[in-house]
Design a protein around this motif. Structure first.
Motif, PDB file in Angstrom:
ATOM      1  N   UNK A  11      44.642  33.876  46.594  1.00  0.00           N
ATOM      2  CA  UNK A  11      44.047  32.623  46.125  1.00  0.00           C
ATOM      3  C   UNK A  11      43.752  32.667  44.625  1.00  0.00           C
ATOM      4  N   UNK A  12      43.150  33.776  44.182  1.00  0.00           N
ATOM      5  CA  UNK A  12      42.842  33.916  42.753  1.00  0.00           C
ATOM      6  C   UNK A  12      44.133  33.975  41.936  1.00  0.00           C
ATOM      7  N   UNK A  13      45.097  34.743  42.428  1.00  0.00           N
ATOM      8  CA  UNK A  13      46.363  34.903  41.704  1.00  0.00           C
ATOM      9  C   UNK A  13      47.058  33.545  41.516  1.00  0.00           C
ATOM     10  N   UNK A  92      38.301  53.275  29.119  1.00  0.00           N
ATOM     11  CA  UNK A  92      39.723  53.598  29.232  1.00  0.00           C
ATOM     12  C   UNK A  92      40.574  52.789  28.264  1.00  0.00           C
ATOM     13  N   UNK A  93      39.964  51.803  27.597  1.00  0.00           N
ATOM     14  CA  UNK A  93      40.711  51.089  26.576  1.00  0.00           C
ATOM     15  C   UNK A  93      40.846  49.603  26.768  1.00  0.00           C
ATOM     16  N   UNK A  94      40.168  49.033  27.777  1.00  0.00           N
ATOM     17  CA  UNK A  94      40.210  47.578  27.924  1.00  0.00           C
ATOM     18  C   UNK A  94      39.528  46.924  26.724  1.00  0.00           C
ATOM     19  N   UNK A  95      40.010  45.757  26.347  1.00  0.00           N
ATOM     20  CA  UNK A  95      39.444  45.047  25.200  1.00  0.00           C
ATOM     21  C   UNK A  95      38.280  44.164  25.591  1.00  0.00           C
ATOM     22  N   UNK A  96      38.271  43.695  26.829  1.00  0.00           N
ATOM     23  CA  UNK A  96      37.254  42.739  27.249  1.00  0.00           C
ATOM     24  C   UNK A  96      37.202  42.732  28.768  1.00  0.00           C
ATOM     25  N   UNK A  97      36.187  42.106  29.327  1.00  0.00           N
ATOM     26  CA  UNK A  97      36.139  41.951  30.782  1.00  0.00           C
ATOM     27  C   UNK A  97      35.634  40.561  31.124  1.00  0.00           C
ATOM     28  N   UNK A  98      35.966  40.126  32.314  1.00  0.00           N
ATOM     29  CA  UNK A  98      35.466  38.867  32.838  1.00  0.00           C
ATOM     30  C   UNK A  98      35.004  39.128  34.266  1.00  0.00           C
ATOM     31  N   UNK A  99      33.896  38.518  34.642  1.00  0.00           N
ATOM     32  CA  UNK A  99      33.263  38.806  35.926  1.00  0.00           C
ATOM     33  C   UNK A  99      33.644  37.759  36.968  1.00  0.00           C
ATOM     34  N   UNK A 100      34.046  38.230  38.131  1.00  0.00           N
ATOM     35  CA  UNK A 100      34.352  37.331  39.248  1.00  0.00           C
ATOM     36  C   UNK A 100      33.060  36.867  39.916  1.00  0.00           C
ATOM     37  N   UNK A 101      33.005  35.604  40.339  1.00  0.00           N
ATOM     38  CA  UNK A 101      33.979  34.533  40.109  1.00  0.00           C
ATOM     39  C   UNK A 101      33.874  34.031  38.673  1.00  0.00           C
ATOM     40  N   UNK A 103      35.133  31.352  35.326  1.00  0.00           N
ATOM     41  CA  UNK A 103      35.615  30.031  34.933  1.00  0.00           C
ATOM     42  C   UNK A 103      36.981  30.170  34.279  1.00  0.00           C
ATOM     43  N   UNK A 104      37.914  29.316  34.667  1.00  0.00           N
ATOM     44  CA  UNK A 104      39.243  29.352  34.053  1.00  0.00           C
ATOM     45  C   UNK A 104      39.176  29.001  32.567  1.00  0.00           C
ATOM     46  N   UNK A 105      38.237  28.147  32.204  1.00  0.00           N
ATOM     47  CA  UNK A 105      38.062  27.792  30.794  1.00  0.00           C
ATOM     48  C   UNK A 105      37.591  29.009  30.004  1.00  0.00           C
ATOM     49  N   UNK A 107      38.092  32.150  30.871  1.00  0.00           N
ATOM     50  CA  UNK A 107      39.219  33.081  30.846  1.00  0.00           C
ATOM     51  C   UNK A 107      40.187  32.723  29.727  1.00  0.00           C
ATOM     52  N   UNK A 108      40.507  31.445  29.604  1.00  0.00           N
ATOM     53  CA  UNK A 108      41.442  31.004  28.572  1.00  0.00           C
ATOM     54  C   UNK A 108      40.892  31.278  27.175  1.00  0.00           C
ATOM     55  N   UNK A 109      39.603  31.036  26.990  1.00  0.00           N
ATOM     56  CA  UNK A 109      38.988  31.279  25.679  1.00  0.00           C
ATOM     57  C   UNK A 109      39.046  32.762  25.323  1.00  0.00           C
ATOM     58  N   UNK A 110      38.767  33.628  26.280  1.00  0.00           N
ATOM     59  CA  UNK A 110      38.805  35.074  26.017  1.00  0.00           C
ATOM     60  C   UNK A 110      40.237  35.535  25.738  1.00  0.00           C
ATOM     61  N   UNK A 111      41.180  34.976  26.473  1.00  0.00           N
ATOM     62  CA  UNK A 111      42.583  35.309  26.235  1.00  0.00           C
ATOM     63  C   UNK A 111      43.002  34.940  24.821  1.00  0.00           C
ATOM     64  N   UNK A 112      42.678  33.718  24.412  1.00  0.00           N
ATOM     65  CA  UNK A 112      43.082  33.246  23.087  1.00  0.00           C
ATOM     66  C   UNK A 112      42.470  34.101  21.986  1.00  0.00           C
ATOM     67  N   UNK A 113      41.199  34.482  22.150  1.00  0.00           N
ATOM     68  CA  UNK A 113      40.535  35.305  21.138  1.00  0.00           C
ATOM     69  C   UNK A 113      41.202  36.673  21.021  1.00  0.00           C
TER      70      UNK A 113
END
Length: 229
Positions: A11-13, A92-101, A103-105, A107-113
């Protein structure tokens, strides 16, 4: 932009994939860790969205592999209360994290940054060198490289942005909020775990694990700075 989405929850995917596709991203998905590694070997991506709890190799194993061959931005997805997983992923080298559940908005903002920082990091042509000397470090702001006694250090784009900001403002103390706002281009909201982990990882790379405060100084109750003795 090509995105690798690693998520075993159907569902998330599908939700994330449909949303990002509607935003004109090209999304390739993997439902387990080993498949993600195999796909990463064959394709070029701009960012990876990585769940940590995966079958057939965990997200941690995927992240370790990615960091062994690439500095591509990686955003990990964690359960709400999994602070240990967040810290392990960042270490281990991740740049950022997002917590479930999530917001898609958001997620998009973090991706763009993260993509924006990585694009600046990788596209520098080095035509005009702007070099900063600090102790035994040579920081080439134009080429986005840092060397120690002539040996290049393998920094992620986020780590480089931190050292560039501090090195170009030697003697100036930056609060955690100022650092986060400047590097991540978003409100701080007390996100200490992300910033602290990146600072610690950067210190380890600069110092070879010895005298970790030698390059980036902590000002207790204030923040961080770089300054010659």
């Amino acid at each position: 932009m090509n995105i690798l989405l690693v998520e075993d929850d159907k569902n998330i995917r599908e939700m994330v994939c449909d949303f990002l596709t509607s935003e004109n991203y090209n999304v390739i998905t993997a439902i387990d860790g080993q498949t993600a590694i195999d796909i990463f070997k064959k394709h070029t991506f701009d960012i990876v969205l990585l769940d940590l709890m995966l079958p057939r190799s965990s997200g941690f194993e995927v992240l370790k592999y990615i960091r062994s061959v690439s500095v591509i931005p990686v955003i990990i997805a964690t359960a709400k209360d999994s602070d240990t997983d967040k810290m392990m992923g960042l270490n281990l080298g991740a740049d950022d994290y997002i917590t479930k559940p999530f917001s898609l908005v958001e997620l998009l903002a973090r991706m763009k940054a993260n993509i924006r920082r990585a694009t600046v990091y990788s596209n520098s042509d080095g035509s005009r060198d702007n070099v900063i000397k600090y102790k035994d470090l040579t920081i080439n702001v134009s080429k986005y490289t840092v060397s120690k006694n002539g040996a290049d250090l393998n920094l992620t784009h986020t780590e480089f942005e931190i050292i560039r900001l501090l090195a170009t403002n030697q003697g100036r103390a930056f609060s955690k909020e100022q650092l986060y706002n400047t590097i991540w281009k978003e409100a701080y909201y007390g996100n200490e775990s992300v910033l602290n982990t990146h600072i610690n990882r950067l210190r380890n790379k600069l110092s070879d694990g010895i005298d970790k405060n030698n390059y980036i100084k902590t000002l207790w109750g204030i923040g961080y700075k770089m300054e010659e003795e």
